[in-house]
Design an enzyme around this catalytic site. Structure first.
Site, PDB file in Angstrom:
ATOM      1  N   CYS A   1     -13.645   0.106   8.328  1.00 33.63           N
ATOM      2  CA  CYS A   1     -12.798  -0.382   7.243  1.00 33.63           C
ATOM      3  C   CYS A   1     -12.769   0.608   6.087  1.00 33.63           C
ATOM      4  O   CYS A   1     -13.814   1.145   5.699  1.00 33.63           O
ATOM      5  CB  CYS A   1     -13.314  -1.729   6.729  1.00 33.63           C
ATOM      6  N   SER A   2     -11.598   0.828   5.529  1.00 33.30           N
ATOM      7  CA  SER A   2     -11.491   1.719   4.377  1.00 33.30           C
ATOM      8  C   SER A   2     -12.146   1.079   3.165  1.00 33.30           C
ATOM      9  O   SER A   2     -12.271  -0.145   3.074  1.00 33.30           O
ATOM     10  CB  SER A   2     -10.024   2.038   4.067  1.00 33.30           C
TER      11      SER A   2
ATOM     12  N   HIS B   1      -9.142   4.212  -0.917  1.00 26.04           N
ATOM     13  CA  HIS B   1      -7.823   3.563  -0.887  1.00 26.04           C
ATOM     14  C   HIS B   1      -7.532   2.800  -2.172  1.00 26.04           C
ATOM     15  O   HIS B   1      -7.489   1.564  -2.179  1.00 26.04           O
ATOM     16  CB  HIS B   1      -7.744   2.641   0.327  1.00 26.04           C
TER      17      HIS B   1
ATOM     18  N   CYS C   1       0.812  -1.222   0.000  1.00 24.39           N
ATOM     19  CA  CYS C   1       0.000   0.000   0.000  1.00 24.39           C
ATOM     20  C   CYS C   1       0.845   1.272   0.000  1.00 24.39           C
ATOM     21  O   CYS C   1       0.299   2.373  -0.110  1.00 24.39           O
ATOM     22  CB  CYS C   1      -0.932   0.012   1.202  1.00 24.39           C
TER      23      CYS C   1
ATOM     24  N   LYS D   1     -10.183   6.028   5.004  1.00 26.29           N
ATOM     25  CA  LYS D   1     -11.531   5.655   5.404  1.00 26.29           C
ATOM     26  C   LYS D   1     -12.594   6.279   4.510  1.00 26.29           C
ATOM     27  O   LYS D   1     -13.540   5.606   4.087  1.00 26.29           O
ATOM     28  CB  LYS D   1     -11.748   6.080   6.866  1.00 26.29           C
TER      29      LYS D   1
END
Length: 414
Positions: A222-223, A352, A99, A348
């Site tokens: 959770c994103s 992402h 990431c 969030k």
């Protein structure tokens, strides 16, 4: 107050980099909207971000000497970028570091310019996840030694919440309140951001009642899974004002990859990311930062899950160990707090798209330090006058990860 003492670590100990403080400047940036881009390809997103970045620096593609592209699963070589941009035979390097792929692109571009190899370089990241049937860390599984835990990302990160609560004596209901507060904050910030994937504030009650995904982590912890791209143009600091009257100067770039032993080490307690602490120490030393909470105007951190943000606040020295939870409840990291954290909504709410996230964080620093963020999410009076901002980008999971920390500033050092 948590103070980082800026001593040079011994070789063989923590990260020991010389850094390139004030040798490189960011003179242009671009970022697409993150979200569900069903009608756009990775090519389309790359073109949009690249064109915005070059335009903001007053450049064309043929004036960029070299490119670094960060992506996890949306391309496999430099052709991923050179093809859509129709580049005139320039060096294009595709990099990947989980990431932190976009941050890795930035680090490489900055060091290439600082070395004198190139005058102008672009760092760009992209990910097209929505129509790939993938989410999280997409990619082929690599054969291992059999010790790797077979956990999804939510399951792995969910281990942080009970471990933190147990270590610092938090009741389960208090821990739930803290995680809800982080989700509420980031969604509130995202609602003010026209580029964010999720642009709606979510009431605390709705967050509290959301279905659980793994352990204590619910839907709003959770994103999201997003498509998007972001890009930056970097040059030597002495050349910056040829492109813009408001450059950002690179103060620190630190990457730390750990030994990945936490998942089998009985002493690892799932309440910290040692890699983050190592990269933060090194970045603060490079930038000359002693008290980050008092010196930074904002921090963009890798809130892939709400509990990750909680732990990162302590690992980055923005809160005392075991006290971040109270600071969260007190609003210290809200948009109008003592130190805004993720004022753009973070992973969030902004989203992402893996290869773009690190550069998206930098884009928020670009807007805020240059005074270009919209009034409804401009920085509070408490931090105005501060000229430094931080990004922290994480790849991997608890006990086996890598961490990138950058510090940028709107003024060169005296």
């Amino acid at each position: 107050m948590l103070i980082y003492r800026c001593r040079r670590p011994r070789v063989g100990g923590s990260v020991a980099s010389r850094g390139i403080r004030d040798k490189v400047a960011i003179v242009g940036m671009g970022c697409t909207r993150f979200g569900d881009h069903w009608a756009a390809s990775a090519d389309d997103l790359l073109v949009e971000a690249a064109r915005a970045a070059t335009a903001s620096a007053g450049l064309t593609d043929d004036q960029v000497d070299a490119y670094w592209l960060g992506t996890l699963g949306s391309g496999s070589s430099g052709l991923t970028l050179s093809r859509p941009l129709r580049l005139p035979y320039r060096p294009v390097t595709r990099v990947e570091n989980y990431c932190a792929a976009g941050s890795e692109a930035l680090r490489n571009a900055c060091y290439a310019v600082a070395s004198g190899a190139y005058d102008v370089a672009m760092a760009i990241g992209v990910e097209k996840l929505k129509d790939s049937a993938m989410s999280g860390l997409a990619g082929a599984a690599v054969p291992g030694d059999g010790t790797e835990p077979e956990l999804t990302a939510p399951a792995a990160f969910s281990l942080l919440a009970p471990a933190y609560a147990r270590k610092y004596g938090l009741d389960r209901s208090v821990m739930r309140e803290v995680l809800d507060r982080i989700a509420w904050k980031n969604h509130a910030n995202g609602a003010r951001n026209p580029l964010a994937h999720f642009r709606r504030a979510v009431p605390l009650e709705a967050i509290r009642k959301a279905p659980r995904v793994a352990g204590e982590l619910g839907l709003f912890d959770c994103s999201g899974v997003s498509d998007g791209s972001a890009a930056a143009i970097v040059v030597r600091a002495e050349d910056a004002h040829r492109y813009t009257d408001r450059p950002l100067y690179v103060k620190a770039l630190s990457l730390a990859a750990g030994p990945a032993t936490g998942v089998v080490d009985p002493d690892y307690d799932f309440t910290t990311f040692p890699e983050v602490r190592a990269s933060a120490r090194d970045a603060y030393r490079q930038a000359g930062v002693v008290d980050p909470k008092a010196e930074l105007a904002l921090a963009e951190v890798h809130d892939c899950f709400t509990v990750t943000e909680l732990v990162l606040l302590e690992d980055l020295g923005l809160a005392e160990p075991g006290r971040a939870w109270q600071a969260v409840l007190d609003g210290a990291f809200d948009l109008d707090g003592e130190l805004p954290v993720n004022p753009d909504g973070g992973l969030k709410a902004f989203g992402h798209p893996i290869g773009a996230s690190g550069l998206r964080m930098l884009f928020e620093c670009w807007l805020q330090l240059r005074g270009e963020a919209p009034p409804e999410r401009s920085l509070p009076e408490a931090v105005r006058g501060r000229t430094l901002a931080m990004t922290q980008n994480l790849g991997g999971g608890p006990g086996e990860c890598l961490s990138f920390v950058s510090i940028v500033g709107s003024e060169p050092s005296a």
